[in-house]
Design a protein around this motif. Structure first.
Motif, PDB file in Angstrom:
ATOM      1  N   ALA A   1       0.809  -1.218   0.000  1.00  0.00           N
ATOM      2  CA  ALA A   1       0.000   0.000   0.000  1.00  0.00           C
ATOM      3  C   ALA A   1       0.842   1.268   0.000  1.00  0.00           C
ATOM      4  O   ALA A   1       0.381   2.321  -0.458  1.00  0.00           O
ATOM      5  N   ASP A   2       2.081   1.204   0.519  1.00  0.00           N
ATOM      6  CA  ASP A   2       2.919   2.411   0.597  1.00  0.00           C
ATOM      7  C   ASP A   2       3.948   2.496  -0.517  1.00  0.00           C
ATOM      8  O   ASP A   2       4.898   3.271  -0.446  1.00  0.00           O
ATOM      9  N   VAL A   3       3.744   1.675  -1.590  1.00  0.00           N
ATOM     10  CA  VAL A   3       4.679   1.672  -2.711  1.00  0.00           C
ATOM     11  C   VAL A   3       3.925   2.016  -3.995  1.00  0.00           C
ATOM     12  O   VAL A   3       2.840   1.472  -4.262  1.00  0.00           O
ATOM     13  N   GLY A   4       4.463   2.909  -4.819  1.00  0.00           N
ATOM     14  CA  GLY A   4       3.834   3.314  -6.068  1.00  0.00           C
ATOM     15  C   GLY A   4       4.151   2.361  -7.213  1.00  0.00           C
ATOM     16  O   GLY A   4       4.887   1.385  -7.049  1.00  0.00           O
ATOM     17  N   GLU A   5       3.597   2.674  -8.397  1.00  0.00           N
ATOM     18  CA  GLU A   5       3.799   1.822  -9.562  1.00  0.00           C
ATOM     19  C   GLU A   5       5.268   1.770  -9.991  1.00  0.00           C
ATOM     20  O   GLU A   5       5.714   0.806 -10.614  1.00  0.00           O
ATOM     21  N   ASP A   6       6.016   2.829  -9.662  1.00  0.00           N
ATOM     22  CA  ASP A   6       7.425   2.868 -10.050  1.00  0.00           C
ATOM     23  C   ASP A   6       8.327   2.180  -9.032  1.00  0.00           C
ATOM     24  O   ASP A   6       9.556   2.171  -9.164  1.00  0.00           O
ATOM     25  N   GLY A   7       7.687   1.583  -8.000  1.00  0.00           N
ATOM     26  CA  GLY A   7       8.475   0.880  -6.991  1.00  0.00           C
ATOM     27  C   GLY A   7       9.005   1.755  -5.885  1.00  0.00           C
ATOM     28  O   GLY A   7       9.643   1.255  -4.950  1.00  0.00           O
ATOM     29  N   LYS A   8       8.769   3.051  -5.950  1.00  0.00           N
ATOM     30  CA  LYS A   8       9.265   3.963  -4.914  1.00  0.00           C
ATOM     31  C   LYS A   8       8.242   4.118  -3.795  1.00  0.00           C
ATOM     32  O   LYS A   8       7.035   4.036  -4.026  1.00  0.00           O
ATOM     33  N   LYS A   9       8.738   4.389  -2.600  1.00  0.00           N
ATOM     34  CA  LYS A   9       7.879   4.541  -1.438  1.00  0.00           C
ATOM     35  C   LYS A   9       7.053   5.822  -1.557  1.00  0.00           C
ATOM     36  O   LYS A   9       7.549   6.865  -1.974  1.00  0.00           O
ATOM     37  N   LEU A  10       5.755   5.720  -1.236  1.00  0.00           N
ATOM     38  CA  LEU A  10       4.860   6.875  -1.336  1.00  0.00           C
ATOM     39  C   LEU A  10       4.961   7.741  -0.085  1.00  0.00           C
ATOM     40  O   LEU A  10       5.180   7.248   1.027  1.00  0.00           O
ATOM     41  N   SER A  11       4.749   9.023  -0.296  1.00  0.00           N
ATOM     42  CA  SER A  11       4.702   9.945   0.836  1.00  0.00           C
ATOM     43  C   SER A  11       3.379   9.768   1.567  1.00  0.00           C
ATOM     44  O   SER A  11       2.411   9.224   1.025  1.00  0.00           O
ATOM     45  N   LYS A  12       3.297  10.248   2.792  1.00  0.00           N
ATOM     46  CA  LYS A  12       2.072  10.130   3.564  1.00  0.00           C
ATOM     47  C   LYS A  12       0.925  10.886   2.920  1.00  0.00           C
ATOM     48  O   LYS A  12      -0.226  10.446   2.923  1.00  0.00           O
ATOM     49  N   SER A  13       1.237  12.056   2.355  1.00  0.00           N
ATOM     50  CA  SER A  13       0.181  12.852   1.698  1.00  0.00           C
ATOM     51  C   SER A  13      -0.356  12.126   0.465  1.00  0.00           C
ATOM     52  O   SER A  13      -1.566  12.150   0.186  1.00  0.00           O
ATOM     53  N   GLU A  14       0.549  11.462  -0.303  1.00  0.00           N
ATOM     54  CA  GLU A  14       0.110  10.731  -1.492  1.00  0.00           C
ATOM     55  C   GLU A  14      -0.733   9.522  -1.087  1.00  0.00           C
ATOM     56  O   GLU A  14      -1.747   9.207  -1.742  1.00  0.00           O
TER      57      GLU A  14
END
Length: 577
Positions: free
Chosen positions: A259-272
């Motif tokens: 849930a905290d990882v985006g499609e590019d594999g990078k960790k998402l920010s809390k706001s995102e």
């Protein structure tokens, strides 16, 4: 006052009024059709059926006529100076003997070199009383045109001759002829079956049209399984168009990222993450709670990338679709091809077959049974009246049935015996107690096998039988639940030789009961949301039935195998032609 059982008012004079009829009798609720007029189209030949009517009386003094067809047999006589051609054009079972003479018939030499049986000809000549036995009249040809010779003299098909012609005049087994389905219509048996098939199709449309029904074309491609059996053929474009492409892979559902990882594999920010959660909640709130949500199983095929964006199949029945129009247009029917991926090799099953499925609005089970009995009797009457010669052929043929027409008359002249499923089980159990042996023991709750169905109508009652009120667990989710909570308002018509030929029911028109029945049968109500909608918006009591068209042809012809009453039979392992 409406009945609690059906929701229908009791019969009144208006409800049972005689429908519109023509001067000669019969029902014509949609009006009689205008006569067919030959404005432009005219055959350049006389059909052999018309030539032979009344022993040829209509054309004995008509001067020259033209006929065309295929040779059933050819025979030389008078030291090769005479050629007898038994010509058939498929319009009837009988053939016309055409006499071609070397000194009187133009084109004699060409016709003589035709290759024999299977060659196609056009003959011009005069009809005369026959001098030989076996036919009342014959055609004295003044001109013969060889339209197509038989090139069966060698494997390459370059030499005239009948040696390799698949449908030579010798007797062939039915199994052999199925392997030559592209040519078997030239055999008398299959030709007769196809003429009766045509007659039954015409009778079907005529019956329902004149009863005020509308013919509805239901889809062949569907995402619903009407019977719930799961034996459907899938439809997909994901295999590609080139059958020889190696290494074809199907798209599958991948495991979702954390849930905290985006499609590019990078960790998402809390706001995102908060923004995405908010958007997901909005989408969920907007979703229709009555429609299904795609279940994405990791590793399963992703049909979202397929042509229709979801799993699609060939239909097993048009019933659910035609019900939608019954709930707006009243009485309707569909008549079209259906498909079932059932790995069966019996003489009663096909993978591709045709179904006739009427649906009656504002109707209960009794009205449904009455319609089904009337329809079946009309088809039988039509066959006896319009297909007498072909029925006689099947009575005399080794693959047909002795006494066929007597059996059909018995169906026409007697009311069908009606009893409940429970009463039928009791009769079958009594038969066992009296010494009769079935492959299975008759017990309440079983789906009656064909041998028991036939025993009821062939041995006990010796007529068609209507069984009603079947256990709910062996019938489909859409059948109306009876007040006992154990049975449904279903009816099957059983006939001699076949067993079940018609299956029908009153439909469950109460939304809450329908939804519960779906759940009981393991069907997600959301998968048939549009069918449930019919109960939400102006529901009505309605009923209908389905008849397998090929089984009707078996019943009328007396043939034994369903593969012999359809032009190109499909079964497991066979889809040739």
């Amino acid at each position: 006052v409406a009945s609690e059982e059906t929701g229908l008012v009791g019969a009144t004079a208006a409800a049972t009024a005689t429908p519109p009829t023509a001067a000669g009798g019969g029902v014509f609720m949609n009006g009689s059709a205008p006569p067919v007029v030959c404005r432009m189209y005219r055959r350049q030949r006389i059909r052999i059926k018309e030539v032979l009517e009344k022993d040829g009386a209509n054309y004995l003094d008509a001067g020259e006529i033209v006929v065309a067809g295929w040779a059933r047999t050819t025979r030389n006589a008078n030291k090769g100076q005479l050629l007898f051609v038994e010509l058939n054009d498929g319009s009837c079972g009988e053939s016309l003997q055409c006499v071609v003479e070397s000194d009187k018939s133009e084109g004699f030499a060409e016709c003589k070199g035709s290759g024999g049986t299977g060659a196609s000809f056009q003959f011009t000549g005069t009809l005369v009383p026959s001098q030989g036995q076996g036919q009342a009249v014959e055609l004295q040809a003044t001109k013969g045109v060889l339209l197509g010779a038989v090139y069966g003299g060698n494997a390459e098909g370059t030499q005239v001759g009948g040696m390799l012609y698949p449908m030579s005049k010798k007797a062939h087994s039915l199994e052999y002829m199925r392997g030559a389905a592209h040519l078997r219509a030239r055999a008398g048996l299959h030709a007769a079956a196809m003429r009766i098939r045509h007659a039954m199709a015409y009778a079907t449309h005529n019956f329902f049209h004149n009863h005020g029904f509308l013919y509805i074309h239901t889809p062949i491609i569907t995402c619903a399984d009407c019977e719930g059996a799961g034996e459907q053929f899938g439809v997909t474009t994901m295999l590609g168009v080139d059958t020889h492409t190696p290494g074809v892979t199907l798209p599958v559902h991948a495991a979702p990222p954390p849930a905290d990882v985006g499609e590019d594999g990078k960790k998402l920010s809390k706001s995102e993450m908060k923004r995405r959660a908010k958007n997901a909640a909005k989408a969920k709130a907007k979703a229709d709670p009555n429609k299904p949500v795609e279940e994405k199983v990791v590793g399963a095929v992703d049909y979202g990338k397929d042509f229709f964006g979801r799993r699609a199949n060939l239909t097993v029945s048009g019933q659910l679709n035609v019900e939608t129009h019954a709930c707006a247009l009243s009485d309707v029917y569909t008549f079209g091809p259906t498909f079932r991926a059932e790995n069966s090799h019996t003489g009663r099953h096909l993978s591709e077959f045709w179904m006739i499925e009427p649906e009656i609005a504002f109707a209960d089970l009794d009205m449904d049974i009455n319609l089904a009995e009337d329809y079946l009797k009309y088809c039988v009457e039509f066959a006896l009246d319009r297909c007498a010669d072909d029925l006689e052929f099947f009575e005399k043929n080794q693959h047909g049935e002795e006494g066929l027409r007597d059996r059909l008359r018995n169906v026409l002249e007697n009311p069908f015996k009606r009893l409940t499923y429970t009463e039928a089980i009791e009769l079958l159990q009594k038969a066992v107690a009296d010494g009769h042996k079935f492959e299975e023991t008759p017990e309440w709750g079983m789906d009656l096998p064909s041998e028991m169905e036939r025993y009821l109508c062939e041995t006990i009652f010796k007529m068609p039988v209507v069984l009603t009120d079947y256990p709910k667990d062996i019938k489909a989710f859409y059948m109306k639940l009876n007040d006992d909570g154990k049975t449904v308002a279903a009816a099957d018509i059983l006939v001699p030789k076949i067993g079940e030929i018609i299956g029908g029911s009153q439909r469950e028109h109460r939304m809450d009961v329908l939804v519960q029945r779906c759940i009981e049968m393991g069907l997600d109500p959301k998968s048939v949301w549009w069918y449930v909608d019919l109960r939400k918006y102006g529901t009505i009591p309605h009923a209908g039935f389905g008849l397998g068209f090929e089984r009707l042809i078996l019943f009328v012809t007396g043939l034994q195998n369903i593969r012999d009453v359809i032009p190109f039979p499909r079964w497991a392992g066979n889809a040739e032609f």
